[in-house]
Design a protein around this motif. Sequence first.
Motif, mmCIF file in Angstrom:
data_model
loop_
_atom_site.group_PDB
_atom_site.id
_atom_site.type_symbol
_atom_site.label_atom_id
_atom_site.label_comp_id
_atom_site.label_asym_id
_atom_site.label_seq_id
_atom_site.Cartn_x
_atom_site.Cartn_y
_atom_site.Cartn_z
ATOM 1 N N ARG A 1 -10.289 1.375 -1.455
ATOM 2 C CA ARG A 1 -10.470 2.822 -1.420
ATOM 3 C C ARG A 1 -10.108 3.479 -2.739
ATOM 4 N N ILE B 1 -3.753 8.632 5.922
ATOM 5 C CA ILE B 1 -3.752 9.136 7.285
ATOM 6 C C ILE B 1 -4.302 10.548 7.215
ATOM 7 N N ILE C 1 0.462 2.106 12.240
ATOM 8 C CA ILE C 1 -0.898 2.427 12.631
ATOM 9 C C ILE C 1 -1.217 1.531 13.820
ATOM 10 N N GLN D 1 -4.998 -7.167 3.539
ATOM 11 C CA GLN D 1 -5.448 -7.131 4.918
ATOM 12 C C GLN D 1 -5.928 -5.720 5.264
ATOM 13 N N SER D 2 -7.134 -5.609 5.788
ATOM 14 C CA SER D 2 -7.570 -4.299 6.268
ATOM 15 C C SER D 2 -6.816 -3.986 7.553
ATOM 16 N N LEU D 3 -6.833 -2.710 7.949
ATOM 17 C CA LEU D 3 -6.130 -2.319 9.161
ATOM 18 C C LEU D 3 -6.691 -3.063 10.370
ATOM 19 N N GLY E 1 -14.132 -1.024 5.594
ATOM 20 C CA GLY E 1 -13.260 -1.898 6.367
ATOM 21 C C GLY E 1 -12.190 -1.166 7.155
ATOM 22 N N ALA E 2 -12.146 0.142 7.041
ATOM 23 C CA ALA E 2 -11.114 0.871 7.778
ATOM 24 C C ALA E 2 -11.452 0.894 9.255
ATOM 25 N N ALA E 3 -12.743 0.807 9.526
ATOM 26 C CA ALA E 3 -13.183 1.023 10.888
ATOM 27 C C ALA E 3 -13.141 -0.249 11.709
ATOM 28 N N TYR F 1 -7.796 10.039 11.723
ATOM 29 C CA TYR F 1 -7.963 8.591 11.591
ATOM 30 C C TYR F 1 -7.144 8.124 10.398
ATOM 31 N N ALA F 2 -6.752 6.849 10.451
ATOM 32 C CA ALA F 2 -6.110 6.239 9.280
ATOM 33 C C ALA F 2 -7.141 5.375 8.567
ATOM 34 N N PHE F 3 -7.365 5.655 7.314
ATOM 35 C CA PHE F 3 -8.325 4.912 6.507
ATOM 36 C C PHE F 3 -7.548 3.946 5.618
ATOM 37 N N GLY F 4 -7.845 2.660 5.761
ATOM 38 C CA GLY F 4 -7.008 1.697 5.054
ATOM 39 C C GLY F 4 -7.760 0.548 4.413
ATOM 40 N N GLY F 5 -9.018 0.746 4.108
ATOM 41 C CA GLY F 5 -9.795 -0.309 3.446
ATOM 42 C C GLY F 5 -9.142 -0.745 2.139
ATOM 43 N N LEU F 6 -9.478 -1.951 1.733
ATOM 44 C CA LEU F 6 -8.810 -2.531 0.562
ATOM 45 C C LEU F 6 -9.221 -1.865 -0.749
ATOM 46 N N ARG G 1 -3.464 0.213 -3.923
ATOM 47 C CA ARG G 1 -4.068 0.442 -2.621
ATOM 48 C C ARG G 1 -3.411 1.625 -1.915
ATOM 49 N N LEU H 1 1.707 -4.526 7.258
ATOM 50 C CA LEU H 1 0.328 -4.692 6.793
ATOM 51 C C LEU H 1 0.318 -5.578 5.557
ATOM 52 N N PRO I 1 0.815 -1.218 0.000
ATOM 53 C CA PRO I 1 0.000 0.000 0.000
ATOM 54 C C PRO I 1 0.841 1.257 0.000
#
Lengths: 263, 263
Positions: free
Chosen positions: A98, A107, B107, B66-68, B251-253, A91-96, A103, B62, A14
């Motif tokens: 996005r 942050i 993170i 894999q989501s966070l 999925g970030a949350a 917040y850190a947004f890290g969905g697969l 990817r 990561l 990512p």
Amino acid sequence: MEFLNVSERAAISPEIAVSTVIFSLRRAPGAADDTPPRLWIPLVRRTRQPYRGQWALPGGPLGAQQSLAAAAAENLRTTTGLVPRYLEQLYAFGGLDRSPARRVVSIVYWALVRGADSNDDGPDAGAPHSELIEDPNVAWFPVDSDEVRAQLAFDHVEIVEYALWRLRNKVTYGKVAHRLLGDRFTLAQVREVYEVVLGTRLDPANFRRQLLSSPGLAETGEHLHGVKHRPPKLYRFEDPVDTPPSPAAHGAATASLQEGSLT
Amino acid sequence: MEFLNVSERAAISPEIAVSTVIFSLRRAPGAADDTPPRLWIPLVRRTRQPYRGQWALPGGPLGAQQSLAAAAAENLRTTTGLVPRYLEQLYAFGGLDRSPARRVVSIVYWALVRGADSNDDGPDAGAPHSELIEDPNVAWFPVDSDEVRAQLAFDHVEIVEYALWRLRNKVTYGKVAHRLLGDRFTLAQVREVYEVVLGTRLDPANFRRQLLSSPGLAETGEHLHGVKHRPPKLYRFEDPVDTPPSPAAHGAATASLQEGSLT
């Protein structure tokens, strides 16, 4: 992963980006003085795919030699020309999913900058936001406008929603409201911030009484200019606290910033 | 950056890791029942440089798919064998000098798991933490022990400090204390959590009165086993709220998790 070479691994690992939601309180250009202000945020028009031509939060890839907070401050500088009165990691947004391409883990920071009609005389005081930056791909929008609600790139509308929730929470429990104003403000202006952020009317007498009991609130001895009849007193916070306790880790932290501390 | 090829760029672009601070309330093995419990966290001994042989927070790079939140849950599963009663994103640490090798942006999540002496009968109820995982490189330490205070790898001691601050804050303003206990608890056990987390003694009668007025607190109709004289009542929270409102982004949350929801 073990069968991939370095560039193949790089292609799937990512990317890190830093974006910033920048709130300001203002009236629409040309609006009458008694129009209630709204919350505005600056957006940047994307000049590349994906989402080319759409608006997005200011941000970009994290520079190799850039701390997270420095990247957020850079977002602010390039879109508003301003330094923030408040800057905090959101917040850190890290969905697969996005981004349709590689990817991206974003942050996200959120910031408060003073409105265009503050009562101060500093270098950026009263400067209408967009005029500081002459870039056709940067513009301010009310946070409840269609451009924000329906047309943002990526998952940025969800990020804005979350930043709004955080702002409401901070305004309810903390003392950040005045950071949307100048250093000097009337009690009615603070109430206006609360009303805009919380989306509700507040009883003026009750609010005034509660605010006057806040530790740190002090009279400046001055009054609001340009008001003919009984100009209201200007106040300030003696100790602009409510700093979010920031992790002391090497440059990772940002906190409540005095204006000028980033310049 | 523009003169570098893909692998050169990859070498200097920051790596993303996810680490988790996992709190549990427990007594030292063999300690008397009237010994006050302490907060413990699991650590993992590093088997590679840098900081080889030192203890560090559970975590790692990561995964590409894999989501966070999934990465944080994996940290928990591999070090404790437990699913968390509470899991929330703490902060992204991204200073330039956090690692002597390639730059790492971490993170960090924080989690609460039930103690070894909870009053429940679930599959993991009462399981002493470390016994679930037979790995000589995983061990639990009191959060105020030397191993944590003075010997952690990287900036992990600062991360633990920040997680402790967040925990204290949540305990003060929220309703997370009971998540360090089982589903059923005595009022004295809840007070004990507050006392350990906040590091202060609380007036039992006053605390009891305040806790009994909490919305959602309900009697189970049961009493604590193994107490001869006047066994105290067991309570539970009917609606284990105080979920941190989580961004709805793909999925970030993570949020407040019911036990089992990650299995």
